[in-house]
Write a protein that holds these residues in place. Sequence first.
Motif, PDB file in Angstrom:
ATOM      1  N   PHE A 108       0.805  -1.224   0.000  1.00 13.93           N
ATOM      2  CA  PHE A 108       0.000   0.000   0.000  1.00 13.93           C
ATOM      3  C   PHE A 108       0.840   1.276   0.000  1.00 13.93           C
ATOM      4  O   PHE A 108       0.584   2.193  -0.746  1.00 13.93           O
ATOM      5  CB  PHE A 108      -0.936  -0.050   1.196  1.00 13.93           C
ATOM      6  N   MET A 109       1.901   1.274   0.830  1.00 14.92           N
ATOM      7  CA  MET A 109       2.685   2.503   0.929  1.00 14.92           C
ATOM      8  C   MET A 109       3.664   2.611  -0.241  1.00 14.92           C
ATOM      9  O   MET A 109       4.414   1.691  -0.507  1.00 14.92           O
ATOM     10  CB  MET A 109       3.435   2.535   2.246  1.00 14.92           C
ATOM     11  N   SER A 110       3.660   3.742  -0.892  1.00 12.42           N
ATOM     12  CA  SER A 110       4.551   3.919  -2.038  1.00 12.42           C
ATOM     13  C   SER A 110       5.913   4.415  -1.563  1.00 12.42           C
ATOM     14  O   SER A 110       6.124   4.655  -0.386  1.00 12.42           O
ATOM     15  CB  SER A 110       3.949   4.914  -3.005  1.00 12.42           C
ATOM     16  N   ASP A 111       6.853   4.623  -2.500  1.00 15.98           N
ATOM     17  CA  ASP A 111       8.198   5.033  -2.097  1.00 15.98           C
ATOM     18  C   ASP A 111       8.237   6.429  -1.499  1.00 15.98           C
ATOM     19  O   ASP A 111       9.168   6.788  -0.815  1.00 15.98           O
ATOM     20  CB  ASP A 111       9.178   4.912  -3.259  1.00 15.98           C
ATOM     21  N   SER A 112       7.183   7.215  -1.740  1.00 17.85           N
ATOM     22  CA  SER A 112       7.177   8.569  -1.201  1.00 17.85           C
ATOM     23  C   SER A 112       7.054   8.588   0.312  1.00 17.85           C
ATOM     24  O   SER A 112       7.267   9.610   0.934  1.00 17.85           O
ATOM     25  CB  SER A 112       6.045   9.369  -1.825  1.00 17.85           C
ATOM     26  N   VAL A 113       6.703   7.471   0.922  1.00 15.71           N
ATOM     27  CA  VAL A 113       6.550   7.463   2.369  1.00 15.71           C
ATOM     28  C   VAL A 113       7.679   6.719   3.075  1.00 15.71           C
ATOM     29  O   VAL A 113       7.541   6.339   4.226  1.00 15.71           O
ATOM     30  CB  VAL A 113       5.177   6.927   2.831  1.00 15.71           C
ATOM     31  N   LEU A 114       8.775   6.537   2.420  1.00 11.55           N
ATOM     32  CA  LEU A 114       9.952   6.003   3.105  1.00 11.55           C
ATOM     33  C   LEU A 114      10.378   7.025   4.158  1.00 11.55           C
ATOM     34  O   LEU A 114      10.255   8.218   3.943  1.00 11.55           O
ATOM     35  CB  LEU A 114      11.086   5.804   2.111  1.00 11.55           C
TER      36      LEU A 114
ATOM     37  N   GLY B 186       7.695   9.346   8.352  1.00  8.30           N
ATOM     38  CA  GLY B 186       7.785  10.548   7.524  1.00  8.30           C
ATOM     39  C   GLY B 186       6.483  11.308   7.402  1.00  8.30           C
ATOM     40  O   GLY B 186       6.451  12.534   7.536  1.00  8.30           O
ATOM     41  N   ILE B 187       5.399  10.575   7.161  1.00  6.53           N
ATOM     42  CA  ILE B 187       4.087  11.223   6.994  1.00  6.53           C
ATOM     43  C   ILE B 187       3.689  11.956   8.276  1.00  6.53           C
ATOM     44  O   ILE B 187       3.249  13.110   8.242  1.00  6.53           O
ATOM     45  CB  ILE B 187       3.022  10.152   6.631  1.00  6.53           C
ATOM     46  N   GLN B 188       3.881  11.287   9.428  1.00  8.61           N
ATOM     47  CA  GLN B 188       3.508  11.909  10.696  1.00  8.61           C
ATOM     48  C   GLN B 188       4.338  13.166  10.963  1.00  8.61           C
ATOM     49  O   GLN B 188       3.814  14.181  11.423  1.00  8.61           O
ATOM     50  CB  GLN B 188       3.691  10.906  11.835  1.00  8.61           C
ATOM     51  N   ILE B 189       5.648  13.077  10.637  1.00 13.27           N
ATOM     52  CA  ILE B 189       6.522  14.241  10.839  1.00 13.27           C
ATOM     53  C   ILE B 189       6.073  15.401   9.949  1.00 13.27           C
ATOM     54  O   ILE B 189       6.022  16.554  10.376  1.00 13.27           O
ATOM     55  CB  ILE B 189       7.997  13.856  10.549  1.00 13.27           C
TER      56      ILE B 189
ATOM     57  N   LYS C 151       8.351  17.351   1.473  1.00  8.39           N
ATOM     58  CA  LYS C 151       8.429  16.003   0.910  1.00  8.39           C
ATOM     59  C   LYS C 151       9.847  15.430   0.938  1.00  8.39           C
ATOM     60  O   LYS C 151      10.060  14.274   1.305  1.00  8.39           O
ATOM     61  CB  LYS C 151       7.900  16.035  -0.534  1.00  8.39           C
ATOM     62  N   MET C 152      10.832  16.267   0.564  1.00  7.00           N
ATOM     63  CA  MET C 152      12.220  15.783   0.481  1.00  7.00           C
ATOM     64  C   MET C 152      12.908  15.763   1.853  1.00  7.00           C
ATOM     65  O   MET C 152      14.005  15.239   1.971  1.00  7.00           O
ATOM     66  CB  MET C 152      13.043  16.685  -0.446  1.00  7.00           C
ATOM     67  N   SER C 153      12.272  16.362   2.848  1.00  7.80           N
ATOM     68  CA  SER C 153      12.991  16.573   4.108  1.00  7.80           C
ATOM     69  C   SER C 153      12.809  15.455   5.120  1.00  7.80           C
ATOM     70  O   SER C 153      13.284  15.561   6.243  1.00  7.80           O
ATOM     71  CB  SER C 153      12.558  17.904   4.723  1.00  7.80           C
ATOM     72  N   VAL C 154      12.120  14.389   4.764  1.00 10.22           N
ATOM     73  CA  VAL C 154      11.968  13.281   5.720  1.00 10.22           C
ATOM     74  C   VAL C 154      12.705  12.012   5.297  1.00 10.22           C
ATOM     75  O   VAL C 154      12.819  11.074   6.078  1.00 10.22           O
ATOM     76  CB  VAL C 154      10.484  12.945   6.008  1.00 10.22           C
ATOM     77  N   PHE C 155      13.221  11.983   4.047  1.00 15.28           N
ATOM     78  CA  PHE C 155      13.996  10.809   3.655  1.00 15.28           C
ATOM     79  C   PHE C 155      15.052  11.129   2.587  1.00 15.28           C
ATOM     80  O   PHE C 155      16.231  10.805   2.767  1.00 15.28           O
ATOM     81  CB  PHE C 155      13.067   9.701   3.130  1.00 15.28           C
ATOM     82  N   ASP C 156      14.648  11.768   1.518  1.00 14.69           N
ATOM     83  CA  ASP C 156      15.516  11.916   0.342  1.00 14.69           C
ATOM     84  C   ASP C 156      16.804  12.692   0.621  1.00 14.69           C
ATOM     85  O   ASP C 156      17.891  12.239   0.251  1.00 14.69           O
ATOM     86  CB  ASP C 156      14.737  12.575  -0.802  1.00 14.69           C
ATOM     87  N   ASN C 157      16.679  13.857   1.275  1.00 14.69           N
ATOM     88  CA  ASN C 157      17.877  14.651   1.554  1.00 14.69           C
ATOM     89  C   ASN C 157      18.837  13.895   2.465  1.00 14.69           C
ATOM     90  O   ASN C 157      20.053  13.908   2.257  1.00 14.69           O
ATOM     91  CB  ASN C 157      17.490  15.983   2.213  1.00 14.69           C
ATOM     92  N   GLN C 158      18.277  13.225   3.473  1.00 15.77           N
ATOM     93  CA  GLN C 158      19.113  12.485   4.420  1.00 15.77           C
ATOM     94  C   GLN C 158      19.862  11.351   3.718  1.00 15.77           C
ATOM     95  O   GLN C 158      21.056  11.152   3.929  1.00 15.77           O
ATOM     96  CB  GLN C 158      18.258  11.875   5.537  1.00 15.77           C
ATOM     97  N   LEU C 159      19.122  10.631   2.851  1.00 12.10           N
ATOM     98  CA  LEU C 159      19.728   9.486   2.152  1.00 12.10           C
ATOM     99  C   LEU C 159      20.842   9.961   1.219  1.00 12.10           C
ATOM    100  O   LEU C 159      21.917   9.348   1.162  1.00 12.10           O
ATOM    101  CB  LEU C 159      18.662   8.718   1.359  1.00 12.10           C
ATOM    102  N   LEU C 160      20.601  11.061   0.534  1.00  8.68           N
ATOM    103  CA  LEU C 160      21.587  11.582  -0.423  1.00  8.68           C
ATOM    104  C   LEU C 160      22.889  11.961   0.301  1.00  8.68           C
ATOM    105  O   LEU C 160      23.981  11.589  -0.141  1.00  8.68           O
ATOM    106  CB  LEU C 160      20.996  12.801  -1.139  1.00  8.68           C
TER     107      LEU C 160
ATOM    108  N   ILE D 190       1.723   4.463  20.404  1.00 11.06           N
ATOM    109  CA  ILE D 190       1.826   5.235  19.161  1.00 11.06           C
ATOM    110  C   ILE D 190       0.562   4.940  18.356  1.00 11.06           C
ATOM    111  O   ILE D 190       0.177   3.772  18.222  1.00 11.06           O
ATOM    112  CB  ILE D 190       3.057   4.812  18.325  1.00 11.06           C
ATOM    113  N   LEU D 191      -0.083   5.980  17.848  1.00  7.04           N
ATOM    114  CA  LEU D 191      -1.239   5.779  16.965  1.00  7.04           C
ATOM    115  C   LEU D 191      -0.770   6.029  15.534  1.00  7.04           C
ATOM    116  O   LEU D 191      -0.371   7.141  15.199  1.00  7.04           O
ATOM    117  CB  LEU D 191      -2.379   6.736  17.314  1.00  7.04           C
ATOM    118  N   ILE D 192      -0.804   4.975  14.717  1.00  6.68           N
ATOM    119  CA  ILE D 192      -0.325   5.125  13.333  1.00  6.68           C
ATOM    120  C   ILE D 192      -1.510   5.219  12.374  1.00  6.68           C
ATOM    121  O   ILE D 192      -2.327   4.300  12.319  1.00  6.68           O
ATOM    122  CB  ILE D 192       0.527   3.912  12.887  1.00  6.68           C
ATOM    123  N   PRO D 193      -1.606   6.313  11.605  1.00  9.76           N
ATOM    124  CA  PRO D 193      -2.632   6.354  10.551  1.00  9.76           C
ATOM    125  C   PRO D 193      -2.159   5.484   9.383  1.00  9.76           C
ATOM    126  O   PRO D 193      -1.097   5.729   8.808  1.00  9.76           O
ATOM    127  CB  PRO D 193      -2.692   7.829  10.155  1.00  9.76           C
ATOM    128  N   LEU D 194      -2.924   4.444   9.053  1.00 10.80           N
ATOM    129  CA  LEU D 194      -2.471   3.491   8.031  1.00 10.80           C
ATOM    130  C   LEU D 194      -3.014   3.819   6.648  1.00 10.80           C
ATOM    131  O   LEU D 194      -2.335   3.643   5.653  1.00 10.80           O
ATOM    132  CB  LEU D 194      -2.915   2.067   8.407  1.00 10.80           C
TER     133      LEU D 194
END
Lengths: 279, 112
Positions: free
Chosen positions: A7-13, A230-233, A248-257, B88-92
Amino acid sequence: MKDPEAFMSDSVLSCENYVSADILRNLKLFSDIVKPLRINLFSVDGFNLGNVNELITSEEAKKYSITSMVEMCKTVGVKFDLIDFKQTIKDAIISAKFDTHILISRKTLEEDSIENLKRKLSELRNEYEIIAVKTDDIKVLKWAAHDRRVDYITVDLISSNLQIDKALCSLMKQHNKCFELILSPLLLSDNKGISVAIRSGKKIFKLISSTNTQFILTMKPESCYKLRNGIQIRYLAQLLDIPFNRSKMSVFDNQLLIALKNAMKLDKSNLVNGIKEDS
Amino acid sequence: MVVITRDRYVVFQVLPNEDLPILLSIKSKIWDEYQTIFGISGTTGAGLFFDNYKEEEGTGIIRCDHKALSNLMVILSRITNIGDKDVILIPLYTTGLVNKAKRYLKLLESKS
Protein backbone atom coordinates in the motif's frame (compact mmCIF):
# COMPACT_ATOMS: atom_id res chain seq x y z
CA MET A 1 -7.86 -2.40 -3.39
CA LYS A 2 -4.13 -2.69 -2.80
CA ASP A 3 -2.51 -5.29 -0.61
CA PRO A 4 -1.67 -3.72 2.81
CA GLU A 5 2.00 -4.68 2.35
CA ALA A 6 2.24 -2.90 -0.99
CA PHE A 7 0.00 0.00 0.00
CA MET A 8 2.68 2.50 0.93
CA SER A 9 4.55 3.92 -2.04
CA ASP A 10 8.20 5.03 -2.10
CA SER A 11 7.18 8.57 -1.20
CA VAL A 12 6.55 7.46 2.37
CA LEU A 13 9.95 6.00 3.10
CA SER A 14 11.14 7.46 6.39
CA CYS A 15 14.37 8.39 8.11
CA GLU A 16 15.10 9.25 11.72
CA ASN A 17 18.16 11.43 11.62
CA TYR A 18 18.98 11.86 15.32
CA VAL A 19 18.57 8.62 17.28
CA SER A 20 20.36 8.16 20.58
CA ALA A 21 22.29 4.93 21.07
CA ASP A 22 20.10 4.05 24.12
CA ILE A 23 17.18 3.24 21.81
CA LEU A 24 19.20 0.42 20.23
CA ARG A 25 19.77 -1.33 23.57
CA ASN A 26 16.48 -3.20 23.30
CA LEU A 27 16.58 -4.36 19.68
CA LYS A 28 13.34 -6.36 19.96
CA LEU A 29 11.28 -3.36 21.06
CA PHE A 30 13.08 -1.22 18.48
CA SER A 31 12.19 -3.67 15.70
CA ASP A 32 8.58 -4.06 16.92
CA ILE A 33 8.06 -0.30 16.71
CA VAL A 34 9.98 0.63 13.55
CA LYS A 35 8.62 -2.20 11.40
CA PRO A 36 4.96 -1.05 11.38
CA LEU A 37 6.11 2.59 11.27
CA ARG A 38 8.27 1.76 8.23
CA ILE A 39 11.32 3.77 9.26
CA ASN A 40 14.35 2.40 7.43
CA LEU A 41 17.19 4.85 7.90
CA PHE A 42 18.65 5.78 11.29
CA SER A 43 21.51 8.12 12.13
CA VAL A 44 22.73 7.01 15.53
CA ASP A 45 24.28 9.84 17.50
CA GLY A 46 27.61 9.02 19.13
CA PHE A 47 28.00 5.76 17.19
CA ASN A 48 31.16 5.78 15.06
CA LEU A 49 31.83 3.49 12.09
CA GLY A 50 33.44 0.90 14.38
CA ASN A 51 30.39 0.80 16.70
CA VAL A 52 28.03 0.39 13.75
CA ASN A 53 30.10 -2.47 12.31
CA GLU A 54 30.25 -4.14 15.73
CA LEU A 55 26.47 -3.93 16.08
CA ILE A 56 25.59 -5.18 12.61
CA THR A 57 27.89 -8.21 12.91
CA SER A 58 26.25 -9.32 16.18
CA GLU A 59 23.87 -12.29 16.03
CA GLU A 60 20.93 -10.30 17.44
CA ALA A 61 21.20 -7.56 14.80
CA LYS A 62 21.18 -10.13 11.97
CA LYS A 63 17.85 -11.44 13.31
CA TYR A 64 16.29 -7.99 12.84
CA SER A 65 17.90 -7.24 9.41
CA ILE A 66 20.00 -4.34 10.65
CA THR A 67 22.74 -3.26 8.28
CA SER A 68 25.09 -0.33 7.65
CA MET A 69 25.07 2.09 4.73
CA VAL A 70 28.36 0.70 3.35
CA GLU A 71 26.99 -2.87 3.44
CA MET A 72 23.78 -1.74 1.75
CA CYS A 73 25.78 0.01 -0.99
CA LYS A 74 27.81 -3.15 -1.58
CA THR A 75 24.64 -5.27 -1.74
CA VAL A 76 22.96 -3.15 -4.41
CA GLY A 77 26.20 -2.33 -6.28
CA VAL A 78 27.92 1.06 -6.20
CA LYS A 79 26.91 3.59 -8.88
CA PHE A 80 28.65 6.90 -9.42
CA ASP A 81 25.53 8.87 -10.32
CA LEU A 82 24.21 9.76 -6.86
CA ILE A 83 20.60 10.35 -7.91
CA ASP A 84 20.50 7.00 -9.69
CA PHE A 85 22.20 5.33 -6.72
CA LYS A 86 19.66 6.86 -4.32
CA GLN A 87 16.80 5.45 -6.37
CA THR A 88 18.45 2.00 -6.40
CA ILE A 89 18.72 2.03 -2.60
CA LYS A 90 15.06 3.10 -2.31
CA ASP A 91 13.99 0.31 -4.67
CA ALA A 92 16.01 -2.20 -2.64
CA ILE A 93 14.27 -1.11 0.58
CA ILE A 94 10.82 -1.37 -1.02
CA SER A 95 11.56 -4.76 -2.58
CA ALA A 96 12.63 -6.02 0.86
CA LYS A 97 9.14 -5.01 2.10
CA PHE A 98 10.54 -2.21 4.29
CA ASP A 99 12.26 -4.84 6.43
CA THR A 100 15.83 -3.50 6.16
CA HIS A 101 17.04 -1.05 8.78
CA ILE A 102 20.12 0.93 7.78
CA LEU A 103 22.29 2.46 10.50
CA ILE A 104 24.46 5.53 9.89
CA SER A 105 27.14 6.81 12.26
CA ARG A 106 26.66 10.38 13.39
CA LYS A 107 28.24 12.93 15.70
CA THR A 108 26.69 16.16 16.91
CA LEU A 109 29.35 18.69 17.88
CA GLU A 110 28.32 21.22 20.51
CA GLU A 111 31.48 23.34 20.59
CA ASP A 112 31.39 26.98 21.67
CA SER A 113 34.45 28.24 19.80
CA ILE A 114 35.71 27.98 16.22
CA GLU A 115 39.10 26.64 17.38
CA ASN A 116 37.52 23.76 19.31
CA LEU A 117 35.25 22.96 16.39
CA LYS A 118 38.18 22.91 13.95
CA ARG A 119 40.12 20.57 16.24
CA LYS A 120 37.18 18.21 16.73
CA LEU A 121 36.38 18.12 13.02
CA SER A 122 39.91 17.13 12.04
CA GLU A 123 39.89 14.42 14.73
CA LEU A 124 36.49 12.95 13.94
CA ARG A 125 35.92 13.44 10.23
CA ASN A 126 36.95 9.90 9.29
CA GLU A 127 35.01 8.20 12.08
CA TYR A 128 31.49 9.42 11.40
CA GLU A 129 29.37 9.46 8.26
CA ILE A 130 27.30 12.42 9.42
CA ILE A 131 28.62 15.41 11.35
CA ALA A 132 26.20 18.01 12.66
CA VAL A 133 26.87 21.21 14.58
CA LYS A 134 24.63 22.51 17.33
CA THR A 135 25.60 25.64 19.20
CA ASP A 136 24.21 28.97 20.39
CA ASP A 137 27.13 30.99 18.99
CA ILE A 138 26.22 32.52 15.63
CA LYS A 139 29.91 33.02 14.69
CA VAL A 140 30.60 29.30 15.10
CA LEU A 141 27.49 28.48 13.04
CA LYS A 142 28.57 30.83 10.25
CA TRP A 143 32.00 29.22 10.19
CA ALA A 144 30.44 25.75 10.16
CA ALA A 145 28.11 26.73 7.30
CA HIS A 146 30.99 26.97 4.84
CA ASP A 147 32.99 23.95 6.06
CA ARG A 148 32.66 20.94 3.78
CA ARG A 149 33.04 18.47 6.68
CA VAL A 150 29.84 19.68 8.34
CA ASP A 151 26.61 18.19 6.98
CA TYR A 152 23.89 19.81 9.09
CA ILE A 153 23.32 22.71 11.42
CA THR A 154 20.94 21.51 14.09
CA VAL A 155 18.24 23.86 15.36
CA ASP A 156 16.19 23.09 18.44
CA LEU A 157 12.72 24.64 18.69
CA ILE A 158 12.87 24.93 22.46
CA SER A 159 16.14 26.92 22.60
CA SER A 160 15.85 30.17 24.57
CA ASN A 161 17.52 32.45 21.98
CA LEU A 162 17.05 32.17 18.24
CA GLN A 163 20.51 31.33 16.91
CA ILE A 164 19.94 31.75 13.20
CA ASP A 165 19.62 34.85 11.04
CA LYS A 166 19.12 35.65 7.38
CA ALA A 167 22.88 35.89 6.69
CA LEU A 168 23.40 32.36 8.02
CA CYS A 169 20.52 31.07 5.89
CA SER A 170 22.05 32.66 2.77
CA LEU A 171 25.43 31.15 3.63
CA MET A 172 23.84 27.73 4.05
CA LYS A 173 22.07 28.09 0.71
CA GLN A 174 25.31 29.20 -0.95
CA HIS A 175 27.20 26.15 0.33
CA ASN A 176 24.32 23.75 -0.31
CA LYS A 177 23.90 22.76 3.34
CA CYS A 178 20.80 21.71 5.25
CA PHE A 179 19.25 22.90 8.47
CA GLU A 180 18.07 20.11 10.75
CA LEU A 181 14.92 21.03 12.67
CA ILE A 182 14.21 18.99 15.81
CA LEU A 183 10.44 18.61 16.19
CA SER A 184 10.33 16.67 19.48
CA PRO A 185 9.14 19.77 21.46
CA LEU A 186 5.88 19.51 19.46
CA LEU A 187 5.10 16.33 21.41
CA LEU A 188 5.34 18.12 24.76
CA SER A 189 2.29 17.83 26.97
CA ASP A 190 2.52 21.19 28.75
CA ASN A 191 0.76 24.03 26.96
CA LYS A 192 3.46 26.63 27.55
CA GLY A 193 6.21 24.42 26.15
CA ILE A 194 4.34 23.62 22.98
CA SER A 195 3.30 27.23 22.34
CA VAL A 196 6.94 28.38 22.72
CA ALA A 197 8.05 25.62 20.32
CA ILE A 198 5.41 26.55 17.72
CA ARG A 199 6.24 30.26 17.96
CA SER A 200 10.00 29.82 17.54
CA GLY A 201 9.48 27.13 14.89
CA LYS A 202 7.38 29.50 12.81
CA LYS A 203 10.07 32.20 13.07
CA ILE A 204 12.80 29.76 12.02
CA PHE A 205 10.83 28.45 9.06
CA LYS A 206 10.05 31.99 7.92
CA LEU A 207 13.80 32.70 7.80
CA ILE A 208 14.61 29.42 6.05
CA SER A 209 11.79 29.90 3.61
CA SER A 210 12.84 33.48 2.74
CA THR A 211 16.20 32.24 1.39
CA ASN A 212 14.85 28.93 0.09
CA THR A 213 17.46 26.99 2.09
CA GLN A 214 17.20 23.20 2.30
CA PHE A 215 16.04 21.69 5.58
CA ILE A 216 15.37 18.30 7.06
CA LEU A 217 12.98 17.30 9.83
CA THR A 218 13.75 14.96 12.69
CA MET A 219 12.14 13.92 15.98
CA LYS A 220 15.24 13.24 18.12
CA PRO A 221 13.28 10.62 20.09
CA GLU A 222 14.18 9.87 23.73
CA SER A 223 12.42 6.50 23.56
CA CYS A 224 11.06 4.17 20.87
CA TYR A 225 7.54 5.48 21.54
CA LYS A 226 8.53 8.95 20.34
CA LEU A 227 9.59 7.71 16.91
CA ARG A 228 7.39 9.01 14.09
CA ASN A 229 7.36 8.11 10.41
CA GLY A 230 7.79 10.55 7.52
CA ILE A 231 4.09 11.22 6.99
CA GLN A 232 3.51 11.91 10.70
CA ILE A 233 6.52 14.24 10.84
CA ARG A 234 5.26 16.15 7.80
CA TYR A 235 1.82 16.60 9.37
CA LEU A 236 3.41 17.74 12.66
CA ALA A 237 5.50 20.26 10.70
CA GLN A 238 2.27 21.87 9.51
CA LEU A 239 1.97 23.30 13.03
CA LEU A 240 5.04 25.41 12.12
CA ASP A 241 3.39 26.60 8.88
CA ILE A 242 5.58 24.26 6.80
CA PRO A 243 3.35 23.28 3.86
CA PHE A 244 2.91 19.52 3.38
CA ASN A 245 4.22 19.69 -0.18
CA ARG A 246 7.40 21.56 0.76
CA SER A 247 8.50 18.97 3.30
CA LYS A 248 8.43 16.00 0.91
CA MET A 249 12.22 15.78 0.48
CA SER A 250 12.99 16.57 4.11
CA VAL A 251 11.97 13.28 5.72
CA PHE A 252 14.00 10.81 3.66
CA ASP A 253 15.52 11.92 0.34
CA ASN A 254 17.88 14.65 1.55
CA GLN A 255 19.11 12.48 4.42
CA LEU A 256 19.73 9.49 2.15
CA LEU A 257 21.59 11.58 -0.42
CA ILE A 258 23.95 13.09 2.18
CA ALA A 259 24.51 9.74 3.90
CA LEU A 260 25.27 8.05 0.56
CA LYS A 261 27.71 10.75 -0.48
CA ASN A 262 29.56 10.53 2.84
CA ALA A 263 29.52 6.72 3.02
CA MET A 264 31.13 6.53 -0.43
CA LYS A 265 33.72 9.13 0.57
CA LEU A 266 34.65 7.26 3.74
CA ASP A 267 34.74 3.79 2.22
CA LYS A 268 38.34 2.53 2.20
CA SER A 269 38.14 1.47 -1.47
CA ASN A 270 37.65 5.13 -2.44
CA LEU A 271 40.55 6.52 -0.36
CA VAL A 272 43.72 7.53 -2.16
CA ASN A 273 46.97 8.99 -0.82
CA GLY A 274 46.84 12.76 -0.79
CA ILE A 275 47.51 15.72 1.44
CA LYS A 276 47.37 14.74 5.10
CA GLU A 277 45.43 17.04 7.34
CA ASP A 278 47.06 18.36 10.55
CA SER A 279 45.40 16.99 13.66
CA MET B 1 -30.58 24.25 1.87
CA VAL B 2 -28.98 20.83 1.98
CA VAL B 3 -25.31 20.78 2.92
CA ILE B 4 -23.52 17.59 2.01
CA THR B 5 -20.39 17.13 4.09
CA ARG B 6 -17.42 15.35 2.61
CA ASP B 7 -16.01 12.93 5.12
CA ARG B 8 -12.66 11.19 5.38
CA TYR B 9 -12.13 7.81 7.03
CA VAL B 10 -8.75 7.16 8.64
CA VAL B 11 -7.78 3.57 9.44
CA PHE B 12 -5.45 3.61 12.44
CA GLN B 13 -3.47 1.13 14.48
CA VAL B 14 -2.35 1.29 18.11
CA LEU B 15 1.19 0.17 18.98
CA PRO B 16 2.44 -1.83 20.84
CA ASN B 17 0.12 -4.78 20.30
CA GLU B 18 0.10 -5.96 23.92
CA ASP B 19 -2.22 -4.66 26.64
CA LEU B 20 -4.19 -2.40 24.27
CA PRO B 21 -6.22 0.54 25.62
CA ILE B 22 -10.04 0.52 25.42
CA LEU B 23 -11.89 2.66 22.85
CA LEU B 24 -13.21 5.06 25.50
CA SER B 25 -9.72 6.04 26.64
CA ILE B 26 -8.49 6.49 23.05
CA LYS B 27 -11.55 8.64 22.27
CA SER B 28 -11.11 10.89 25.29
CA LYS B 29 -7.37 11.27 24.64
CA ILE B 30 -7.95 12.34 21.03
CA TRP B 31 -10.72 14.77 22.05
CA ASP B 32 -8.54 16.29 24.79
CA GLU B 33 -5.54 16.70 22.49
CA TYR B 34 -7.72 18.18 19.74
CA GLN B 35 -9.14 20.75 22.17
CA THR B 36 -5.66 21.65 23.46
CA ILE B 37 -4.27 22.37 20.01
CA PHE B 38 -7.27 23.55 17.94
CA GLY B 39 -9.78 24.69 20.61
CA ILE B 40 -13.42 23.80 21.17
CA SER B 41 -14.53 25.43 17.92
CA GLY B 42 -12.03 23.38 15.93
CA THR B 43 -13.06 20.18 17.67
CA THR B 44 -16.75 20.60 16.97
CA GLY B 45 -16.01 21.43 13.33
CA ALA B 46 -13.95 18.27 12.92
CA GLY B 47 -16.95 15.96 13.37
CA LEU B 48 -14.96 13.10 14.85
CA PHE B 49 -16.62 9.69 15.00
CA PHE B 50 -15.00 6.43 16.05
CA ASP B 51 -16.03 3.19 14.39
CA ASN B 52 -15.07 -0.49 14.03
CA TYR B 53 -12.46 -0.49 16.82
CA LYS B 54 -11.14 -4.00 17.45
CA GLU B 55 -9.59 -4.26 20.89
CA GLU B 56 -7.78 -7.50 20.02
CA GLU B 57 -5.91 -6.05 17.02
CA GLY B 58 -5.83 -2.40 18.12
CA THR B 59 -7.18 -1.20 14.77
CA GLY B 60 -10.13 1.07 14.05
CA ILE B 61 -11.61 3.81 11.87
CA ILE B 62 -11.98 7.51 12.67
CA ARG B 63 -14.34 9.59 10.57
CA CYS B 64 -13.70 13.33 10.23
CA ASP B 65 -14.62 16.26 8.01
CA HIS B 66 -12.37 16.52 4.92
CA LYS B 67 -11.16 19.96 6.01
CA ALA B 68 -10.11 18.60 9.41
CA LEU B 69 -8.08 15.68 8.08
CA SER B 70 -4.65 17.28 8.47
CA ASN B 71 -5.56 18.47 11.98
CA LEU B 72 -6.58 14.94 12.93
CA MET B 73 -3.27 13.61 11.56
CA VAL B 74 -1.38 16.15 13.71
CA ILE B 75 -3.29 14.98 16.78
CA LEU B 76 -2.66 11.28 16.04
CA SER B 77 1.06 12.05 15.67
CA ARG B 78 1.16 14.02 18.91
CA ILE B 79 -0.23 11.29 21.14
CA THR B 80 2.55 9.53 23.03
CA ASN B 81 0.64 7.95 25.90
CA ILE B 82 -2.87 6.89 26.92
CA GLY B 83 -3.32 6.77 30.67
CA ASP B 84 0.05 5.70 32.04
CA LYS B 85 0.91 3.53 29.03
CA ASP B 86 3.20 4.60 26.18
CA VAL B 87 1.50 4.16 22.78
CA ILE B 88 1.83 5.23 19.16
CA LEU B 89 -1.24 5.78 16.96
CA ILE B 90 -0.33 5.13 13.33
CA PRO B 91 -2.63 6.35 10.55
CA LEU B 92 -2.47 3.49 8.03
CA TYR B 93 -4.91 4.41 5.30
CA THR B 94 -7.12 7.37 4.42
CA THR B 95 -10.13 7.21 2.13
CA GLY B 96 -13.37 9.02 1.39
CA LEU B 97 -15.44 5.82 1.26
CA VAL B 98 -16.40 3.98 4.44
CA ASN B 99 -16.68 0.62 2.64
CA LYS B 100 -13.15 0.94 1.32
CA ALA B 101 -11.88 1.68 4.84
CA LYS B 102 -13.74 -1.38 6.17
CA ARG B 103 -12.30 -3.54 3.39
CA TYR B 104 -8.79 -2.35 4.25
CA LEU B 105 -9.43 -3.19 7.90
CA LYS B 106 -10.56 -6.69 6.91
CA LEU B 107 -7.41 -7.15 4.83
CA LEU B 108 -5.32 -6.16 7.83
CA GLU B 109 -7.17 -8.65 10.04
CA SER B 110 -6.68 -11.45 7.54
CA LYS B 111 -2.95 -10.67 7.40
CA SER B 112 -2.50 -10.82 11.20
